[in-house]
Design a protein around this motif. Structure first.
Motif, PDB file in Angstrom:
ATOM      1  N   ALA A   1       0.794  -1.224   0.000  1.00 34.45           N
ATOM      2  CA  ALA A   1       0.000   0.000   0.000  1.00 34.45           C
ATOM      3  C   ALA A   1       0.831   1.279   0.000  1.00 34.45           C
ATOM      4  O   ALA A   1       0.357   2.337  -0.400  1.00 34.45           O
ATOM      5  N   GLU A   2       2.077   1.181   0.423  1.00 33.79           N
ATOM      6  CA  GLU A   2       2.898   2.380   0.587  1.00 33.79           C
ATOM      7  C   GLU A   2       2.913   3.263  -0.663  1.00 33.79           C
ATOM      8  O   GLU A   2       2.915   4.492  -0.588  1.00 33.79           O
ATOM      9  N   GLY A   3       2.895   2.611  -1.825  1.00 34.68           N
ATOM     10  CA  GLY A   3       2.974   3.388  -3.056  1.00 34.68           C
ATOM     11  C   GLY A   3       1.664   4.035  -3.472  1.00 34.68           C
ATOM     12  O   GLY A   3       1.619   4.759  -4.471  1.00 34.68           O
ATOM     13  N   PHE A   4       0.590   3.770  -2.729  1.00 33.30           N
ATOM     14  CA  PHE A   4      -0.722   4.286  -3.129  1.00 33.30           C
ATOM     15  C   PHE A   4      -1.094   5.508  -2.299  1.00 33.30           C
ATOM     16  O   PHE A   4      -1.048   5.476  -1.072  1.00 33.30           O
ATOM     17  N   SER A   5      -1.490   6.576  -2.964  1.00 31.04           N
ATOM     18  CA  SER A   5      -1.713   7.827  -2.228  1.00 31.04           C
ATOM     19  C   SER A   5      -3.162   8.010  -1.773  1.00 31.04           C
ATOM     20  O   SER A   5      -3.465   8.875  -0.971  1.00 31.04           O
ATOM     21  N   GLY A   6      -4.086   7.167  -2.296  1.00 33.97           N
ATOM     22  CA  GLY A   6      -5.497   7.309  -1.911  1.00 33.97           C
ATOM     23  C   GLY A   6      -5.771   6.644  -0.564  1.00 33.97           C
ATOM     24  O   GLY A   6      -4.846   6.282   0.166  1.00 33.97           O
ATOM     25  N   PRO A   7      -7.076   6.466  -0.217  1.00 28.46           N
ATOM     26  CA  PRO A   7      -7.448   5.846   1.067  1.00 28.46           C
ATOM     27  C   PRO A   7      -6.852   4.439   1.199  1.00 28.46           C
ATOM     28  O   PRO A   7      -7.016   3.596   0.319  1.00 28.46           O
ATOM     29  N   GLN A   8      -6.174   4.203   2.319  1.00 27.55           N
ATOM     30  CA  GLN A   8      -5.446   2.947   2.512  1.00 27.55           C
ATOM     31  C   GLN A   8      -6.373   1.762   2.784  1.00 27.55           C
ATOM     32  O   GLN A   8      -6.130   0.650   2.333  1.00 27.55           O
ATOM     33  N   GLY A   9      -7.429   1.972   3.563  1.00 33.06           N
ATOM     34  CA  GLY A   9      -8.289   0.874   4.006  1.00 33.06           C
ATOM     35  C   GLY A   9      -8.840   0.082   2.833  1.00 33.06           C
ATOM     36  O   GLY A   9      -8.722  -1.140   2.773  1.00 33.06           O
ATOM     37  N   ARG A  10      -9.413   0.795   1.901  1.00 31.08           N
ATOM     38  CA  ARG A  10     -10.038   0.145   0.757  1.00 31.08           C
ATOM     39  C   ARG A  10      -8.982  -0.549  -0.114  1.00 31.08           C
ATOM     40  O   ARG A  10      -9.191  -1.661  -0.603  1.00 31.08           O
ATOM     41  N   TYR A  11      -7.837   0.106  -0.275  1.00 31.25           N
ATOM     42  CA  TYR A  11      -6.746  -0.478  -1.066  1.00 31.25           C
ATOM     43  C   TYR A  11      -6.316  -1.809  -0.466  1.00 31.25           C
ATOM     44  O   TYR A  11      -6.173  -2.822  -1.146  1.00 31.25           O
ATOM     45  N   LEU A  12      -6.131  -1.800   0.854  1.00 32.81           N
ATOM     46  CA  LEU A  12      -5.676  -3.017   1.537  1.00 32.81           C
ATOM     47  C   LEU A  12      -6.702  -4.139   1.428  1.00 32.81           C
ATOM     48  O   LEU A  12      -6.352  -5.316   1.302  1.00 32.81           O
ATOM     49  N   THR A  13      -7.975  -3.758   1.450  1.00 31.98           N
ATOM     50  CA  THR A  13      -9.028  -4.764   1.291  1.00 31.98           C
ATOM     51  C   THR A  13      -8.927  -5.428  -0.077  1.00 31.98           C
ATOM     52  O   THR A  13      -8.946  -6.654  -0.192  1.00 31.98           O
ATOM     53  N   VAL A  14      -8.808  -4.606  -1.111  1.00 29.00           N
ATOM     54  CA  VAL A  14      -8.725  -5.164  -2.465  1.00 29.00           C
ATOM     55  C   VAL A  14      -7.483  -6.054  -2.581  1.00 29.00           C
ATOM     56  O   VAL A  14      -7.533  -7.168  -3.117  1.00 29.00           O
ATOM     57  N   ARG A  15      -6.397  -5.569  -2.032  1.00 28.73           N
ATOM     58  CA  ARG A  15      -5.144  -6.335  -2.087  1.00 28.73           C
ATOM     59  C   ARG A  15      -5.325  -7.704  -1.410  1.00 28.73           C
ATOM     60  O   ARG A  15      -4.875  -8.725  -1.906  1.00 28.73           O
ATOM     61  N   ARG A  16      -6.013  -7.666  -0.283  1.00 27.42           N
ATOM     62  CA  ARG A  16      -6.227  -8.883   0.511  1.00 27.42           C
ATOM     63  C   ARG A  16      -7.174  -9.848  -0.225  1.00 27.42           C
ATOM     64  O   ARG A  16      -6.982 -11.069  -0.176  1.00 27.42           O
ATOM     65  N   ILE A  17      -8.182  -9.320  -0.882  1.00 30.56           N
ATOM     66  CA  ILE A  17      -9.093 -10.191  -1.642  1.00 30.56           C
ATOM     67  C   ILE A  17      -8.313 -10.912  -2.736  1.00 30.56           C
ATOM     68  O   ILE A  17      -8.450 -12.125  -2.918  1.00 30.56           O
ATOM     69  N   ILE A  18      -7.475 -10.163  -3.436  1.00 30.73           N
ATOM     70  CA  ILE A  18      -6.691 -10.774  -4.519  1.00 30.73           C
ATOM     71  C   ILE A  18      -5.757 -11.843  -3.950  1.00 30.73           C
ATOM     72  O   ILE A  18      -5.642 -12.948  -4.484  1.00 30.73           O
ATOM     73  N   GLU A  19      -5.134 -11.516  -2.835  1.00 23.86           N
ATOM     74  CA  GLU A  19      -4.169 -12.428  -2.210  1.00 23.86           C
ATOM     75  C   GLU A  19      -4.829 -13.723  -1.735  1.00 23.86           C
ATOM     76  O   GLU A  19      -4.285 -14.810  -1.892  1.00 23.86           O
ATOM     77  N   THR A  20      -6.020 -13.592  -1.130  1.00 20.37           N
ATOM     78  CA  THR A  20      -6.633 -14.762  -0.499  1.00 20.37           C
ATOM     79  C   THR A  20      -7.520 -15.570  -1.427  1.00 20.37           C
ATOM     80  O   THR A  20      -7.709 -16.762  -1.214  1.00 20.37           O
ATOM     81  N   LYS A  21      -8.082 -14.949  -2.458  1.00 23.33           N
ATOM     82  CA  LYS A  21      -9.043 -15.678  -3.296  1.00 23.33           C
ATOM     83  C   LYS A  21      -8.547 -15.885  -4.728  1.00 23.33           C
ATOM     84  O   LYS A  21      -9.221 -16.572  -5.501  1.00 23.33           O
ATOM     85  N   SER A  22      -7.417 -15.273  -5.097  1.00 24.66           N
ATOM     86  CA  SER A  22      -6.918 -15.364  -6.473  1.00 24.66           C
ATOM     87  C   SER A  22      -8.046 -15.250  -7.501  1.00 24.66           C
ATOM     88  O   SER A  22      -8.224 -16.128  -8.348  1.00 24.66           O
ATOM     89  N   PRO A  23      -8.823 -14.188  -7.422  1.00 24.76           N
ATOM     90  CA  PRO A  23     -10.000 -14.115  -8.294  1.00 24.76           C
ATOM     91  C   PRO A  23      -9.653 -13.662  -9.706  1.00 24.76           C
ATOM     92  O   PRO A  23      -8.609 -13.049  -9.931  1.00 24.76           O
ATOM     93  N   THR A  24     -10.541 -13.984 -10.645  1.00 19.47           N
ATOM     94  CA  THR A  24     -10.479 -13.324 -11.943  1.00 19.47           C
ATOM     95  C   THR A  24     -10.942 -11.890 -11.716  1.00 19.47           C
ATOM     96  O   THR A  24     -11.502 -11.562 -10.668  1.00 19.47           O
ATOM     97  N   LEU A  25     -10.736 -11.045 -12.731  1.00 22.38           N
ATOM     98  CA  LEU A  25     -11.164  -9.652 -12.585  1.00 22.38           C
ATOM     99  C   LEU A  25     -12.674  -9.580 -12.340  1.00 22.38           C
ATOM    100  O   LEU A  25     -13.161  -8.859 -11.478  1.00 22.38           O
ATOM    101  N   ARG A  26     -13.431 -10.409 -13.082  1.00 21.76           N
ATOM    102  CA  ARG A  26     -14.888 -10.403 -12.928  1.00 21.76           C
ATOM    103  C   ARG A  26     -15.292 -10.838 -11.513  1.00 21.76           C
ATOM    104  O   ARG A  26     -16.173 -10.252 -10.894  1.00 21.76           O
TER     105      ARG A  26
END
Lengths: 444, 444
Positions: free
Chosen positions: A325-350
């Motif tokens: 998240a360090e490189g992202f200048s917007g709201p951290q909470g939402r960024y971290l959530t998205v990052r965590r979803i990708i990390e834990t569920k390996s989802p497709t974009l859809r």
């Protein structure tokens, strides 16, 4: 008596479902979101499943874009008053904003709901989030976050003081003596604070539960500290077991620091479930709802959340992990959530867009009833939570799936009640009836 | 279609009855004044009698001496939401104080009640009377009378603007197009006035009646002028036919001056009835309730009202006429009422105290069902009123007497409906659904 600890399950009612696009499904209840009979049916369904309570959020302004899905369109206290009479055991929890109600209105509406329901009312105290809400109640904008919480604490003090202004036995109705009530058992509260001035007493006799059960929802520093001091149950946000464990440890520590028993306050994370007879079927249900997504709008939103550009990416290929998240200048909470979803569920974009569309960063479980029950059991038995606030992606289908398929498994495993043991929400949740606080304790 | 004009009858629900001491009767409902099932029964009884509506007053502070009798002890909007689901046709009118509610809360609660009841909500806008109420909502005292009415006018403008903020067809629920509502049919109100600032739109879709029916109660100069501008029905106070005729003429003149049809707004004086199979029995019912009076307290109050000393007078001898009001330095209104009661009813002192204990200066009819129906017919056919707001001295007995004994006679005479012709309160009362006002008309 049950030997295994029992979990708590609430049905968080949200119009046509917590999936923002669930209403577009042909079977959705979108046509009934201002029909009280529909909410009565949901409450009966929750009661059929022995759930602790139905739970309403509340907003004081209209989201005209409906970017958060289709909400309930009735006012929750009036709706719950009707639902109270269509049920006999399920709890009835409404959200009340400390930023817009006077303590007297709030205390009175909730005490009345508690009488009407025979002791099944709960109040989820929030501070509201939008300036559009403030502008419907005569303010130009919401006060700052810290000030809202300061006000909310004083609000709860005044509201509880009003609930305690009558003793349980103040109503004597002695026809012979001509004494209707015992004035010595009713007192003013004479609250004089920074935000409120309230004389009291309340016009409503002490309610069956003494006080409606106080919920809190909010994970900020101020929200957690508020919860540690006041909450009797907590509606929290945790995407995965790890973050739920962290949250629980933090909250239990704060409770102990506030002089309370760390395990005395049920922590109930929001939980989105897609349940089928098989995992296949469950995933199919999610795909069916996700198919209604406005992909362009959803990607635009995702781009804002992450600072990435997903427009060129294929919809059905896995999404690449997000950088820290360090490189992202917007709201951290939402960024971290998205990052965590990708990390834990390996989802497709859809799939990622679908996770965000239903519950945002709330825990999401997809699978057969046994698989979902397994995951719920794991969260519960590891101490990550004491149950869940169910955020079904669709109503009534999603709640029906949970009640008919998952609840019986939890019951078989001895993790969830098979009948109501009492008649009030406090009895159902195992919360003691509060003793009437002395005035000195409720004044600031 | 009825050829005779039809009268309107509401049941003004007041705890254990409008006789301040009625609760002491062994058959009284004093034990049930916080029991919602009791109010549901009263609403069903009113509906059984084809009454237009049940009507709740409201106060925002507790009268700890209960000098006004035993009130309902629930909050009226929550109670009516439950009562809505126990009935299908009877109207549900609540009093709302413009001095304590924000227009947004009031508009939202009432619109929701209108949805929940399928279009049977009514709102009786008042300005409140007691500083004790103000001190429960953060003020030191009530604003001056004129200022309260100024605020109430602005309040109604804002509330009606909010009710009109959605068109009837704004909720489109077009699944195919992904359009849930039509934003062009929903608008803010951007109300900016002296007392309120409200953006809107409401969070609740336009309600079945367009707007809940607007009642007004208050006979002061400001109250009458408010009624002439806004009221769709009026709850008035008239002790006798003569004063009712005067009031009706005054109000109808004011309506015409305000550009409205003078006969378009039903005027419903409060009416206390004691009804029996015979006149004897009816008087016996009054005597039974009057027997519970605290004579010392009642005489003390009467002395204050009149500047006389009645302590030495025999209780069961006729009271001497009062001299003209000019010689009395206290409040004139109450003095004139007492003077008029003595003049018209030639009561004994005990009977006078009883008249004052039930309804104060409101019309009081005592007799066999035929006698009471005759008197009601006289008031109605002479144009003194368009019906009554029934203030039964006891509940449920007093309402039961009226519904079972008097209503059938009025129905036989073609003066009162024998069934509901529509489903909304507007349809029952013959009031048109208001067209949605253009924003420019609702702004100040």
């Amino acid at each position: 008596m049950a030997t295994t600890p029992q979990m708590h399950l609430n049905a968080f009612i949200y119009g046509a479902g917590h999936h923002t696009m669930g209403w577009r499904h042909p079977d959705s209840s979108a046509d009934r979101v201002s029909d009280i009979a529909y909410y009565e049916e949901l409450a009966r369904l929750a009661e059929h499943g022995c759930l602790d309570a139905v739970f309403f959020a509340d907003g004081q302004s209209l989201n005209r874009e409906y970017s958060a899905g289709i909400p309930w369109l009735l006012e929750p206290v009036t709706a719950l008053s009707a639902m109270a009479r269509a049920t006999t055991r399920v709890g009835l929890v409404t959200t009340i904003s400390a930023s817009f109600y006077t303590p007297f209105h709030a205390a009175r509406l909730l005490a009345s709901l508690d009488h009407i329901s025979g002791g099944r009312a709960g109040i989820n105290v929030v501070t509201s989030m939008f300036d559009t809400e403030a502008r419907n109640h005569g303010m130009d904008a919401l006060p700052a976050h810290a000030q809202r919480y300061e006000r909310a604490e004083e609000f709860v003090d005044a509201v509880q003081g009003l609930w305690d202004s009558w003793s349980d036995t103040a109503l004597v109705v002695d026809r012979e003596a001509g004494q209707y009530l015992d004035p010595s058992q009713i007192r003013p509260i004479n609250h004089r604070g920074k935000h409120f001035s309230v004389d009291g007493p309340l016009t409503v006799p002490r309610c069956p539960q003494g006080r409606p059960v106080l919920f809190q929802a909010g994970s900020s520093e101020a929200g957690r500290s508020f919860a540690a001091r006041y909450a009797e149950a907590i509606y929290s946000v945790s995407w995965d077991l790890e973050s739920a464990l962290e949250y629980a440890a933090d909250l239990r520590g704060r409770l102990e620091s506030a002089g309370r028993d760390g395990s005395s306050v049920p922590i109930l994370p929001g939980l989105v479930t897609y349940v089928g007879a098989t995992a296949e079927e469950a995933h199919g249900k999610k795909r069916e709802l996700d198919a209604y997504l406005d992909i362009e709008a959803a990607i635009t939103q995702l781009n804002t959340f992450t600072g990435q550009d997903y427009f060129a990416d294929p919809l059905d290929a896995p999404v690449a992990p997000l950088p820290p998240a360090e490189g992202f200048s917007g709201p951290q909470g939402r960024y971290l959530t998205v990052r965590r979803i990708i990390e834990t569920k390996s989802p497709t974009l859809r799939e990622l867009l679908g996770f965000l569309a239903a519950g945002g960063g709330h825990a999401t479980m997809i699978g057969s009833a046994v698989e979902v029950a397994d995951e719920i059991e794991e969260w519960f038995l590891t101490g990550a939570c004491d149950g869940f606030n169910l955020m079904c992606p669709s109503f009534p289908a999603g709640l029906d799936d949970f009640v008919e398929l998952v609840v019986p498994i939890l019951q078989e495993r001895g993790l969830f009640r098979t009948s109501y043991q009492g008649s009030t929400l406090r009895e159902t949740m195992g919360l003691a009836k509060p003793t009437r606080t002395e005035p000195a304790q409720v004044r600031r």
